[in-house]
Motif scaffolding. Sequence first.
Motif, mmCIF file in Angstrom:
data_model
loop_
_atom_site.group_PDB
_atom_site.id
_atom_site.type_symbol
_atom_site.label_atom_id
_atom_site.label_comp_id
_atom_site.label_asym_id
_atom_site.label_seq_id
_atom_site.Cartn_x
_atom_site.Cartn_y
_atom_site.Cartn_z
ATOM 1 N N ASN A 30 0.816 -1.206 0.000
ATOM 2 C CA ASN A 30 0.000 0.000 0.000
ATOM 3 C C ASN A 30 0.856 1.264 0.000
ATOM 4 O O ASN A 30 0.496 2.281 -0.561
ATOM 5 C CB ASN A 30 -0.901 0.025 1.235
ATOM 6 N N ASN A 31 2.000 1.197 0.671
ATOM 7 C CA ASN A 31 2.808 2.401 0.899
ATOM 8 C C ASN A 31 3.880 2.567 -0.165
ATOM 9 O O ASN A 31 4.563 1.603 -0.539
ATOM 10 C CB ASN A 31 3.470 2.332 2.266
ATOM 11 N N MET A 32 4.020 3.802 -0.638
ATOM 12 C CA MET A 32 5.088 4.124 -1.593
ATOM 13 C C MET A 32 5.684 5.473 -1.230
ATOM 14 O O MET A 32 5.016 6.334 -0.640
ATOM 15 C CB MET A 32 4.556 4.125 -3.027
ATOM 16 N N TYR A 33 6.945 5.632 -1.592
ATOM 17 C CA TYR A 33 7.722 6.803 -1.158
ATOM 18 C C TYR A 33 8.596 7.315 -2.299
ATOM 19 O O TYR A 33 9.075 6.537 -3.128
ATOM 20 C CB TYR A 33 8.643 6.410 0.012
ATOM 21 N N TRP A 34 8.818 8.621 -2.289
ATOM 22 C CA TRP A 34 9.807 9.248 -3.155
ATOM 23 C C TRP A 34 10.848 9.957 -2.295
ATOM 24 O O TRP A 34 10.505 10.753 -1.412
ATOM 25 C CB TRP A 34 9.172 10.268 -4.102
ATOM 26 N N TYR A 35 12.122 9.670 -2.569
ATOM 27 C CA TYR A 35 13.241 10.299 -1.888
ATOM 28 C C TYR A 35 14.173 10.931 -2.921
ATOM 29 O O TYR A 35 14.231 10.502 -4.062
ATOM 30 C CB TYR A 35 14.083 9.263 -1.131
ATOM 31 N N ARG A 36 14.931 11.903 -2.462
ATOM 32 C CA ARG A 36 16.082 12.347 -3.222
ATOM 33 C C ARG A 36 17.329 12.129 -2.374
ATOM 34 O O ARG A 36 17.280 12.171 -1.138
ATOM 35 C CB ARG A 36 15.968 13.799 -3.677
ATOM 36 N N GLN A 37 18.426 11.850 -3.076
ATOM 37 C CA GLN A 37 19.680 11.559 -2.387
ATOM 38 C C GLN A 37 20.744 12.527 -2.865
ATOM 39 O O GLN A 37 21.053 12.593 -4.055
ATOM 40 C CB GLN A 37 20.129 10.122 -2.666
ATOM 41 N N HIS A 47 7.632 12.977 -1.030
ATOM 42 C CA HIS A 47 6.213 12.677 -0.923
ATOM 43 C C HIS A 47 6.058 11.186 -0.647
ATOM 44 O O HIS A 47 6.960 10.392 -0.961
ATOM 45 C CB HIS A 47 5.468 13.023 -2.215
ATOM 46 N N TYR A 48 4.906 10.837 -0.103
ATOM 47 C CA TYR A 48 4.610 9.429 0.091
ATOM 48 C C TYR A 48 3.117 9.199 -0.053
ATOM 49 O O TYR A 48 2.327 10.157 -0.134
ATOM 50 C CB TYR A 48 5.139 8.913 1.432
ATOM 51 N N SER A 49 2.751 7.933 -0.094
ATOM 52 C CA SER A 49 1.360 7.573 -0.338
ATOM 53 C C SER A 49 1.020 6.315 0.443
ATOM 54 O O SER A 49 1.831 5.387 0.534
ATOM 55 C CB SER A 49 1.148 7.339 -1.836
ATOM 56 N N TYR A 50 -0.196 6.289 0.974
ATOM 57 C CA TYR A 50 -0.654 5.115 1.717
ATOM 58 C C TYR A 50 -1.628 4.262 0.894
ATOM 59 O O TYR A 50 -2.207 3.316 1.420
ATOM 60 C CB TYR A 50 -1.307 5.532 3.026
ATOM 61 N N GLY A 51 -1.837 4.647 -0.364
ATOM 62 C CA GLY A 51 -2.694 3.861 -1.220
ATOM 63 C C GLY A 51 -3.120 4.662 -2.431
ATOM 64 O O GLY A 51 -2.875 5.870 -2.514
ATOM 65 N N ALA A 52 -3.771 3.981 -3.346
ATOM 66 C CA ALA A 52 -4.208 4.638 -4.569
ATOM 67 C C ALA A 52 -5.078 5.846 -4.247
ATOM 68 O O ALA A 52 -5.971 5.779 -3.402
ATOM 69 C CB ALA A 52 -4.976 3.644 -5.440
ATOM 70 N N GLY A 53 -4.787 6.950 -4.922
ATOM 71 C CA GLY A 53 -5.549 8.168 -4.736
ATOM 72 C C GLY A 53 -5.069 9.069 -3.622
ATOM 73 O O GLY A 53 -5.548 10.200 -3.485
ATOM 74 N N SER A 54 -4.139 8.588 -2.806
ATOM 75 C CA SER A 54 -3.655 9.395 -1.683
ATOM 76 C C SER A 54 -2.212 9.807 -1.884
ATOM 77 O O SER A 54 -1.403 9.046 -2.427
ATOM 78 C CB SER A 54 -3.765 8.618 -0.372
ATOM 79 N N THR A 55 -1.892 11.030 -1.489
ATOM 80 C CA THR A 55 -0.511 11.487 -1.432
ATOM 81 C C THR A 55 -0.345 12.349 -0.188
ATOM 82 O O THR A 55 -1.287 13.036 0.231
ATOM 83 C CB THR A 55 -0.088 12.299 -2.675
ATOM 84 N N ALA A 66 3.055 14.887 -6.435
ATOM 85 C CA ALA A 66 3.036 13.432 -6.562
ATOM 86 C C ALA A 66 1.650 12.989 -6.994
ATOM 87 O O ALA A 66 0.645 13.674 -6.749
ATOM 88 C CB ALA A 66 3.427 12.770 -5.255
ATOM 89 N N SER A 67 1.628 11.816 -7.627
ATOM 90 C CA SER A 67 0.367 11.247 -8.084
ATOM 91 C C SER A 67 0.402 9.738 -7.892
ATOM 92 O O SER A 67 1.382 9.089 -8.254
ATOM 93 C CB SER A 67 0.139 11.581 -9.565
ATOM 94 N N ARG A 68 -0.685 9.195 -7.327
ATOM 95 C CA ARG A 68 -0.777 7.737 -7.117
ATOM 96 C C ARG A 68 -2.095 7.269 -7.736
ATOM 97 O O ARG A 68 -3.121 7.124 -7.086
ATOM 98 C CB ARG A 68 -0.764 7.435 -5.610
#
Lengths: 114, 113
Positions: A30-37, A47-55, A66-68
Motif C-alpha cells: 500500500n505504501n510508496m515513497y519518493w526520496y532524493r539523495q 512525498h509518500y502515499s498510503y494507497g491509490a488516490g492518496s498522497t 506526486a500522483s498515485r
Amino acid sequence: EAAVTQSPRNKVAVTGGKVTLSCNQTNNHNNMYWYRQDTGHGLRLIHYSYGAGSTEKGDIPDGYKASRPSQENFSLILELATPSQTSVYFCASGDGGTGGDTQYFGPGTRLLVL
Amino acid sequence: GDSVTQTEGLVTVTEGLPVMLNCTYQTAYSDVAFFWYVQYLNEAPKLLLRSSTDNKRTEHQGFHATLHKSSSSFHLQKSSVQLSDSALYYCAPGASGYNKLTFGKGTVLLVSP
C-alpha cells in the motif's frame, strides 16, 4: 523477488521544463515513497502515499507534486524544474510493518537540470 | 520532531578489523522499529537489519546491532570487516502510528586491504 522499477533511469531537463518520474511496484504494497539523495544530506523524503488516490507531503515537498493513480504506480512531478533539483531520486514501496515499513527501493533516476 | 544522528562522513577500517557505526535517535514514539540500510556503489539502498525489541541483538550478513531504548542507540557492528563491506550505511528509525522512516545522513564505510 518482488520488484520496484523506475523510469527513466537518466534524465536531462531544462530549467523551467516539466519532468515526470515514474515508479512501478509489483510488491502489492500500500505504501510508496519518493526520496532524493544528495551528498551530505542522505535520503530525504519528498512525498509518500498510503494507497491509490492518496498522497502526503514529506520533509521536502516544495517544488514537487506526486500522483498515485493505482496501487502499482506512483509518480513524482516537477512542474518547473530548477537546477537545485538535480539529484538522484529513489522510489520505494513499504510493507506496512508496525512501527515502520521495511522499504524496498527502486534502482534510482539520475536527474540533471540544466 | 524525530531525528537521527549517525557517525558522519567517512570511516576507514583495515580488512579483518572490527568496526562500529554509531546511530542515536530522538523520537516521541515508543513503539517503533529501527533499521540499518546498506547502499553499495551505484545500487539502491537495501535492508540490512531491522529491530523493534529492546536489548535484543539482531544479526545479518555478519553485522549485528542491539536496540537500546535507555540510551536511544542502535549502533551497527561487525567483528571482522571485508573489502566487500565498503558501502554507504543508513540508520533509520520508524514512527509509531506511521510507516515512514527518518533516514540519517549516512556513513561511508571504506575497507582497505
